[in-house]
Structures are given as C-alpha cells and as structure tokens.
Design a protein around this motif. Structure first.
Motif, PDB file in Angstrom:
ATOM      1  N   LEU A  15       0.886  -1.277  -0.007  1.00  0.00           N
ATOM      2  CA  LEU A  15      -0.119   0.215   0.008  1.00  0.00           C
ATOM      3  C   LEU A  15       1.275   1.091  -0.119  1.00  0.00           C
ATOM      4  O   LEU A  15       1.370   1.550   0.816  1.00  0.00           O
ATOM      5  CB  LEU A  15      -0.671  -0.095   1.373  1.00  0.00           C
ATOM      6  CG  LEU A  15      -1.744  -1.252   1.452  1.00  0.00           C
ATOM      7  CD1 LEU A  15      -2.198  -0.980   2.885  1.00  0.00           C
ATOM      8  CD2 LEU A  15      -2.645  -1.185   0.209  1.00  0.00           C
ATOM      9  N   CYS A  16       0.996   1.874  -0.965  1.00  0.00           N
ATOM     10  CA  CYS A  16       1.771   3.296  -1.158  1.00  0.00           C
ATOM     11  C   CYS A  16       0.890   4.502  -0.928  1.00  0.00           C
ATOM     12  O   CYS A  16       0.337   4.826  -1.709  1.00  0.00           O
ATOM     13  CB  CYS A  16       2.522   3.083  -2.592  1.00  0.00           C
ATOM     14  SG  CYS A  16       3.830   1.979  -2.745  1.00  0.00           S
ATOM     15  N   VAL A  17       1.172   4.869   0.324  1.00  0.00           N
ATOM     16  CA  VAL A  17       0.697   6.200   0.718  1.00  0.00           C
ATOM     17  C   VAL A  17       1.757   6.806   1.213  1.00  0.00           C
ATOM     18  O   VAL A  17       2.622   6.548   1.599  1.00  0.00           O
ATOM     19  CB  VAL A  17      -0.292   5.957   1.672  1.00  0.00           C
ATOM     20  CG1 VAL A  17      -1.764   5.138   1.296  1.00  0.00           C
ATOM     21  CG2 VAL A  17       0.316   5.192   3.020  1.00  0.00           C
ATOM     22  N   ALA A  35      -0.797   1.125  -5.370  1.00  0.00           N
ATOM     23  CA  ALA A  35      -1.260   0.786  -3.961  1.00  0.00           C
ATOM     24  C   ALA A  35      -2.365  -0.600  -4.366  1.00  0.00           C
ATOM     25  O   ALA A  35      -2.880  -0.664  -5.278  1.00  0.00           O
ATOM     26  CB  ALA A  35      -2.304   1.873  -3.833  1.00  0.00           C
ATOM     27  N   HIS A  36      -2.319  -1.430  -3.534  1.00  0.00           N
ATOM     28  CA  HIS A  36      -3.064  -2.436  -3.341  1.00  0.00           C
ATOM     29  C   HIS A  36      -2.492  -3.785  -4.181  1.00  0.00           C
ATOM     30  O   HIS A  36      -3.343  -4.607  -4.605  1.00  0.00           O
ATOM     31  CB  HIS A  36      -4.461  -2.390  -3.443  1.00  0.00           C
ATOM     32  CG  HIS A  36      -5.090  -1.607  -2.445  1.00  0.00           C
ATOM     33  ND1 HIS A  36      -5.112  -1.805  -1.094  1.00  0.00           N
ATOM     34  CD2 HIS A  36      -5.414   0.023  -2.573  1.00  0.00           C
ATOM     35  CE1 HIS A  36      -5.665  -0.511  -0.559  1.00  0.00           C
ATOM     36  NE2 HIS A  36      -5.873   0.481  -1.449  1.00  0.00           N
ATOM     37  N   SER A  66       3.022  -4.805   9.048  1.00  0.00           N
ATOM     38  CA  SER A  66       1.946  -4.274  10.133  1.00  0.00           C
ATOM     39  C   SER A  66       2.238  -4.239  11.506  1.00  0.00           C
ATOM     40  O   SER A  66       1.684  -3.456  12.258  1.00  0.00           O
ATOM     41  CB  SER A  66       0.753  -5.631  10.022  1.00  0.00           C
ATOM     42  OG  SER A  66       1.579  -6.802  10.440  1.00  0.00           O
ATOM     43  N   THR A  95       1.396  -7.265   4.141  1.00  0.00           N
ATOM     44  CA  THR A  95       0.921  -6.089   3.596  1.00  0.00           C
ATOM     45  C   THR A  95       1.821  -4.933   4.033  1.00  0.00           C
ATOM     46  O   THR A  95       2.256  -5.053   5.264  1.00  0.00           O
ATOM     47  CB  THR A  95      -0.558  -5.848   4.107  1.00  0.00           C
ATOM     48  OG1 THR A  95      -1.295  -7.015   3.576  1.00  0.00           O
ATOM     49  CG2 THR A  95      -0.932  -4.521   3.601  1.00  0.00           C
ATOM     50  N   TYR A  96       2.437  -4.442   3.329  1.00  0.00           N
ATOM     51  CA  TYR A  96       3.181  -3.226   3.625  1.00  0.00           C
ATOM     52  C   TYR A  96       2.536  -1.763   3.433  1.00  0.00           C
ATOM     53  O   TYR A  96       1.846  -1.463   2.349  1.00  0.00           O
ATOM     54  CB  TYR A  96       4.429  -3.320   2.676  1.00  0.00           C
ATOM     55  CG  TYR A  96       5.175  -4.635   3.197  1.00  0.00           C
ATOM     56  CD1 TYR A  96       4.819  -5.745   2.561  1.00  0.00           C
ATOM     57  CD2 TYR A  96       6.115  -4.552   4.146  1.00  0.00           C
ATOM     58  CE1 TYR A  96       5.291  -7.056   2.841  1.00  0.00           C
ATOM     59  CE2 TYR A  96       6.674  -5.917   4.583  1.00  0.00           C
ATOM     60  CZ  TYR A  96       6.443  -7.074   4.090  1.00  0.00           C
ATOM     61  OH  TYR A  96       6.831  -8.198   4.300  1.00  0.00           O
ATOM     62  N   THR A  97       2.996  -0.868   4.050  1.00  0.00           N
ATOM     63  CA  THR A  97       2.701   0.488   3.931  1.00  0.00           C
ATOM     64  C   THR A  97       3.986   1.517   3.406  1.00  0.00           C
ATOM     65  O   THR A  97       5.034   1.185   4.308  1.00  0.00           O
ATOM     66  CB  THR A  97       2.039   1.257   5.184  1.00  0.00           C
ATOM     67  OG1 THR A  97       0.955   0.223   5.408  1.00  0.00           O
ATOM     68  CG2 THR A  97       1.492   2.497   4.960  1.00  0.00           C
ATOM     69  N   CYS A  98       3.942   2.263   2.450  1.00  0.00           N
ATOM     70  CA  CYS A  98       5.124   3.222   2.398  1.00  0.00           C
ATOM     71  C   CYS A  98       4.869   4.636   3.085  1.00  0.00           C
ATOM     72  O   CYS A  98       3.751   5.246   2.811  1.00  0.00           O
ATOM     73  CB  CYS A  98       5.226   3.390   0.905  1.00  0.00           C
ATOM     74  SG  CYS A  98       5.487   1.965  -0.230  1.00  0.00           S
ATOM     75  N   LEU A  99       5.702   5.024   3.900  1.00  0.00           N
ATOM     76  CA  LEU A  99       5.801   6.303   4.434  1.00  0.00           C
ATOM     77  C   LEU A  99       6.824   7.173   3.866  1.00  0.00           C
ATOM     78  O   LEU A  99       8.060   6.702   4.250  1.00  0.00           O
ATOM     79  CB  LEU A  99       5.822   6.056   6.035  1.00  0.00           C
ATOM     80  CG  LEU A  99       4.942   5.011   6.539  1.00  0.00           C
ATOM     81  CD1 LEU A  99       5.214   4.772   8.006  1.00  0.00           C
ATOM     82  CD2 LEU A  99       3.495   5.772   6.391  1.00  0.00           C
TER      83      LEU A  99
END
Length: 108
Positions: A15-17, A35-36, A66, A95-99
């Motif tokens: 998830l690139c946010v 994203a997704h 997570s 699942t990964y998030t970009c910060l």
C-alpha cells in the motif's frame, strides 16, 4: 506443480501512501508498485513519483509491515520527481505501507 501452487500463495501487497506525509505542496502522482498491488514474487524496490522535484537530502522512505518494522535497505535514491527505496532480500509475505518523510523549505 506444488511449487507453482506455493508461489501463487506467496502474494505480497504494498500500500503506497505518502502524499500527506510529504511536503504540503507536493502530490503523489504515481507509485510502482501501485497501491493494493499483489505479487507472486517479492518486489525489489518501491518508487514514488511526485508532481515536483524533492530535496532528497532530508527525505526518508520507509516500507513498513503490520508490526511497524522497516524493510528498506541502502540509501534512498532520489532522481528528479522520483524517490526509490530498495527492499530487503528476505521480505516476508504480507501487507506493507510506504511512508515518505520530508521537510518543506517553508518549514525551516
């Protein structure tokens, strides 16, 4: 046949946010992976593209799982409006998030 079935189970979602964490006047216009997006093999990097050039001197891009653990390696690569982070070779399924963290010149 079992390897193919196992590989299809090893999907990774990114998830690139980050637009809200970047400077206020900078908007995220694209990301690779999207994203997704789901994968059968781990991605080697994450690239975020913005609508204006970023100062890479103080930028930091994290790709967190997570549990909040960062999975980027080496230095952040800044090329014009793009920032790229290389990912660890042992990236687990998940699942990964970009910060993306930067400071705006107006903040200083």
């Amino acid at each position: 046949m079992r390897r193919l079935a196992w590989a299809s189970l090893l999907t990774t979602v990114l998830l690139c946010v980050g637009a809200s964490l970047a400077a206020a006047a900078t908007d995220l216009v694209a990301s690779e992976p999207r994203a997704h997006q789901e994968f059968s093999q781990r991605p080697s990097a994450v690239t975020l593209a913005f609508d204006r050039k970023l100062d890479g001197g103080d930028a930091k891009l994290l790709v967190v799982d997570s549990a909040g653990a960062n999975h980027t390696i080496n230095e952040l690569i800044v090329e014009g409006t793009n920032v790229t982070a290389l990912l660890s070779y042992d990236l687990p399924r998940g699942t990964y998030t970009c910060l993306l963290y930067t400071s705006d010149a107006a903040d200083e």
